[in-house]
Write a protein that holds these residues in place. Structure first.
Motif, PDB file in Angstrom:
ATOM      1  N   PHE A 213       0.793  -1.232   0.000  1.00  0.00           N
ATOM      2  CA  PHE A 213       0.000   0.000   0.000  1.00  0.00           C
ATOM      3  C   PHE A 213       0.829   1.287   0.000  1.00  0.00           C
ATOM      4  O   PHE A 213       0.270   2.374  -0.075  1.00  0.00           O
ATOM      5  CB  PHE A 213      -0.956   0.013   1.192  1.00  0.00           C
ATOM      6  N   GLY A 214       2.142   1.164   0.105  1.00  0.00           N
ATOM      7  CA  GLY A 214       2.984   2.348   0.164  1.00  0.00           C
ATOM      8  C   GLY A 214       3.269   2.937  -1.210  1.00  0.00           C
ATOM      9  O   GLY A 214       3.075   2.297  -2.240  1.00  0.00           O
ATOM     10  N   ALA A 215       3.747   4.162  -1.207  1.00  0.00           N
ATOM     11  CA  ALA A 215       4.072   4.870  -2.447  1.00  0.00           C
ATOM     12  C   ALA A 215       5.572   4.831  -2.732  1.00  0.00           C
ATOM     13  O   ALA A 215       6.016   5.385  -3.728  1.00  0.00           O
ATOM     14  CB  ALA A 215       3.601   6.328  -2.339  1.00  0.00           C
ATOM     15  N   GLY A 216       6.340   4.185  -1.867  1.00  0.00           N
ATOM     16  CA  GLY A 216       7.787   4.147  -2.034  1.00  0.00           C
ATOM     17  C   GLY A 216       8.234   2.997  -2.915  1.00  0.00           C
ATOM     18  O   GLY A 216       7.432   2.364  -3.596  1.00  0.00           O
ATOM     19  N   GLN A 217       9.514   2.765  -2.871  1.00  0.00           N
ATOM     20  CA  GLN A 217      10.114   1.685  -3.649  1.00  0.00           C
ATOM     21  C   GLN A 217      11.342   1.182  -2.912  1.00  0.00           C
ATOM     22  O   GLN A 217      11.772   1.792  -1.941  1.00  0.00           O
ATOM     23  CB  GLN A 217      10.466   2.169  -5.042  1.00  0.00           C
ATOM     24  N   ILE A 218      11.914   0.081  -3.399  1.00  0.00           N
ATOM     25  CA  ILE A 218      13.037  -0.546  -2.704  1.00  0.00           C
ATOM     26  C   ILE A 218      14.260   0.380  -2.641  1.00  0.00           C
ATOM     27  O   ILE A 218      14.971   0.390  -1.651  1.00  0.00           O
ATOM     28  CB  ILE A 218      13.389  -1.922  -3.319  1.00  0.00           C
ATOM     29  N   ILE A 219      14.483   1.161  -3.669  1.00  0.00           N
ATOM     30  CA  ILE A 219      15.563   2.152  -3.646  1.00  0.00           C
ATOM     31  C   ILE A 219      14.942   3.466  -3.174  1.00  0.00           C
ATOM     32  O   ILE A 219      14.138   4.065  -3.890  1.00  0.00           O
ATOM     33  CB  ILE A 219      16.180   2.348  -5.047  1.00  0.00           C
ATOM     34  N   PRO A 220      15.262   3.901  -1.955  1.00  0.00           N
ATOM     35  CA  PRO A 220      14.625   5.115  -1.435  1.00  0.00           C
ATOM     36  C   PRO A 220      15.041   6.363  -2.222  1.00  0.00           C
ATOM     37  O   PRO A 220      16.222   6.589  -2.444  1.00  0.00           O
ATOM     38  CB  PRO A 220      15.104   5.182   0.019  1.00  0.00           C
ATOM     39  N   LEU A 221      14.068   7.138  -2.630  1.00  0.00           N
ATOM     40  CA  LEU A 221      14.329   8.377  -3.365  1.00  0.00           C
ATOM     41  C   LEU A 221      13.893   9.608  -2.564  1.00  0.00           C
ATOM     42  O   LEU A 221      14.549  10.640  -2.606  1.00  0.00           O
ATOM     43  CB  LEU A 221      13.610   8.358  -4.723  1.00  0.00           C
TER      44      LEU A 221
ATOM     45  N   SER B 265      10.338  -2.046  11.929  1.00  0.00           N
ATOM     46  CA  SER B 265       9.011  -1.984  11.297  1.00  0.00           C
ATOM     47  C   SER B 265       8.598  -0.540  11.024  1.00  0.00           C
ATOM     48  O   SER B 265       8.045  -0.234   9.960  1.00  0.00           O
ATOM     49  CB  SER B 265       7.972  -2.658  12.186  1.00  0.00           C
ATOM     50  N   LEU B 266       8.873   0.334  11.974  1.00  0.00           N
ATOM     51  CA  LEU B 266       8.592   1.760  11.772  1.00  0.00           C
ATOM     52  C   LEU B 266       9.407   2.289  10.593  1.00  0.00           C
ATOM     53  O   LEU B 266       8.884   2.981   9.712  1.00  0.00           O
ATOM     54  CB  LEU B 266       8.908   2.547  13.044  1.00  0.00           C
ATOM     55  N   GLY B 267      10.686   1.958  10.566  1.00  0.00           N
ATOM     56  CA  GLY B 267      11.542   2.390   9.473  1.00  0.00           C
ATOM     57  C   GLY B 267      11.072   1.862   8.128  1.00  0.00           C
ATOM     58  O   GLY B 267      11.051   2.591   7.137  1.00  0.00           O
ATOM     59  N   TRP B 268      10.664   0.602   8.098  1.00  0.00           N
ATOM     60  CA  TRP B 268      10.170  -0.015   6.861  1.00  0.00           C
ATOM     61  C   TRP B 268       8.928   0.711   6.358  1.00  0.00           C
ATOM     62  O   TRP B 268       8.777   0.958   5.160  1.00  0.00           O
ATOM     63  CB  TRP B 268       9.891  -1.489   7.126  1.00  0.00           C
ATOM     64  N   THR B 269       8.055   1.085   7.262  1.00  0.00           N
ATOM     65  CA  THR B 269       6.843   1.824   6.887  1.00  0.00           C
ATOM     66  C   THR B 269       7.206   3.197   6.319  1.00  0.00           C
ATOM     67  O   THR B 269       6.624   3.627   5.313  1.00  0.00           O
ATOM     68  CB  THR B 269       5.912   1.955   8.112  1.00  0.00           C
ATOM     69  N   LEU B 270       8.161   3.879   6.942  1.00  0.00           N
ATOM     70  CA  LEU B 270       8.614   5.173   6.421  1.00  0.00           C
ATOM     71  C   LEU B 270       9.310   4.994   5.072  1.00  0.00           C
ATOM     72  O   LEU B 270       9.101   5.796   4.157  1.00  0.00           O
ATOM     73  CB  LEU B 270       9.555   5.842   7.421  1.00  0.00           C
ATOM     74  N   TRP B 271      10.116   3.966   4.967  1.00  0.00           N
ATOM     75  CA  TRP B 271      10.849   3.683   3.738  1.00  0.00           C
ATOM     76  C   TRP B 271       9.891   3.568   2.552  1.00  0.00           C
ATOM     77  O   TRP B 271      10.142   4.074   1.474  1.00  0.00           O
ATOM     78  CB  TRP B 271      11.624   2.395   3.934  1.00  0.00           C
ATOM     79  N   TRP B 272       8.762   2.902   2.795  1.00  0.00           N
ATOM     80  CA  TRP B 272       7.777   2.684   1.729  1.00  0.00           C
ATOM     81  C   TRP B 272       6.723   3.783   1.678  1.00  0.00           C
ATOM     82  O   TRP B 272       5.763   3.678   0.917  1.00  0.00           O
ATOM     83  CB  TRP B 272       7.139   1.304   1.876  1.00  0.00           C
ATOM     84  N   LEU B 273       6.887   4.830   2.484  1.00  0.00           N
ATOM     85  CA  LEU B 273       5.975   5.985   2.475  1.00  0.00           C
ATOM     86  C   LEU B 273       4.521   5.524   2.618  1.00  0.00           C
ATOM     87  O   LEU B 273       3.651   5.873   1.820  1.00  0.00           O
ATOM     88  CB  LEU B 273       6.155   6.809   1.196  1.00  0.00           C
ATOM     89  N   CYS B 274       4.281   4.751   3.654  1.00  0.00           N
ATOM     90  CA  CYS B 274       2.977   4.093   3.807  1.00  0.00           C
ATOM     91  C   CYS B 274       2.316   4.470   5.135  1.00  0.00           C
ATOM     92  O   CYS B 274       2.632   3.898   6.186  1.00  0.00           O
ATOM     93  CB  CYS B 274       3.150   2.584   3.716  1.00  0.00           C
ATOM     94  N   GLY B 275       1.379   5.417   5.072  1.00  0.00           N
ATOM     95  CA  GLY B 275       0.664   5.826   6.283  1.00  0.00           C
ATOM     96  C   GLY B 275      -0.098   4.686   6.932  1.00  0.00           C
ATOM     97  O   GLY B 275      -0.054   4.517   8.159  1.00  0.00           O
ATOM     98  N   ILE B 276      -0.792   3.874   6.150  1.00  0.00           N
ATOM     99  CA  ILE B 276      -1.584   2.766   6.699  1.00  0.00           C
ATOM    100  C   ILE B 276      -0.664   1.708   7.332  1.00  0.00           C
ATOM    101  O   ILE B 276      -1.087   0.944   8.193  1.00  0.00           O
ATOM    102  CB  ILE B 276      -2.519   2.156   5.621  1.00  0.00           C
ATOM    103  N   GLY B 277       0.603   1.716   6.920  1.00  0.00           N
ATOM    104  CA  GLY B 277       1.571   0.790   7.501  1.00  0.00           C
ATOM    105  C   GLY B 277       1.858   1.055   8.963  1.00  0.00           C
ATOM    106  O   GLY B 277       2.437   0.212   9.654  1.00  0.00           O
ATOM    107  N   MET B 278       1.439   2.237   9.441  1.00  0.00           N
ATOM    108  CA  MET B 278       1.619   2.546  10.861  1.00  0.00           C
ATOM    109  C   MET B 278       0.719   1.680  11.741  1.00  0.00           C
ATOM    110  O   MET B 278       1.037   1.472  12.910  1.00  0.00           O
ATOM    111  CB  MET B 278       1.356   4.022  11.126  1.00  0.00           C
TER     112      MET B 278
END
Length: 158
Positions: A32-40, A102-115
């Motif tokens: 559900f996140g807007a990020g990707q494996i390579i953080p931009l 887990s918090l970092g992973w959620t931020l990495w993928w720019l995923c609010g619902i991941g919180m």
């Protein structure tokens, strides 16, 4: 010596329950996140750093426990209370590391619902730690003093 050494009596249900929560914390941000494996994005870079820090804390906790390492909340027979390494700073560095990663992973993928899975993991590990500490207090008479001096998850705070 513990009278009953079964999976359930060692706290195995807690171990099983954490698996789906950890999987959700991993999968939801990817799905559900807007990020990707390579953080931009800068927030994604911060998330990558927090994820690595959480992983490092997990490893430090494993190493600090040494021969006392077990996946179960009930402490092993014949081992002493570990207060060195990561355990000088917090009573549950491995749980803290999982929450942090887990918090970092959620931020990495720019995923609010991941919180939501991160919050669920934090609550879960807080409860698991409380359950585990009952056994630690029973086994180690000086655990109460240690618990008064060293915070559960966040040094100097909680």
């Amino acid at each position: 010596m513990w009278r009953n050494n079964s999976f359930v009596s060692r706290g195995g249900i807690w171990v099983l329950a954490q698996v789906p929560l950890m999987l959700l914390a991993f999968i939801v941000p990817i799905r559900f996140g807007a990020g990707q494996i390579i953080p931009l994005h800068p927030l994604a870079w911060l998330g990558a750093l927090v994820t690595v820090a959480g992983g490092a804390l997990i490893i430090w906790g494993f190493v600090s426990l040494g021969d006392a390492l077990t996946p179960f909340p009930r402490p092993l027979d014949g081992v002493t209370l570990h207060r060195q390494g990561a355990f000088r700073l917090m009573r549950h560095p491995i749980y803290t590391g999982v929450i942090l990663a887990s918090l970092g992973w959620t931020l990495w993928w720019l995923c609010g619902i991941g919180m939501l899975p991160v919050l669920a993991l934090a609550i879960f590990f807080d409860r698991k730690a409380a359950y585990e500490e009952n056994w630690l207090r029973e086994k180690y008479r000086d655990y109460g003093d240690y618990a008064r001096r060293v915070k559960k998850f966040i040094p100097g705070v909680y």
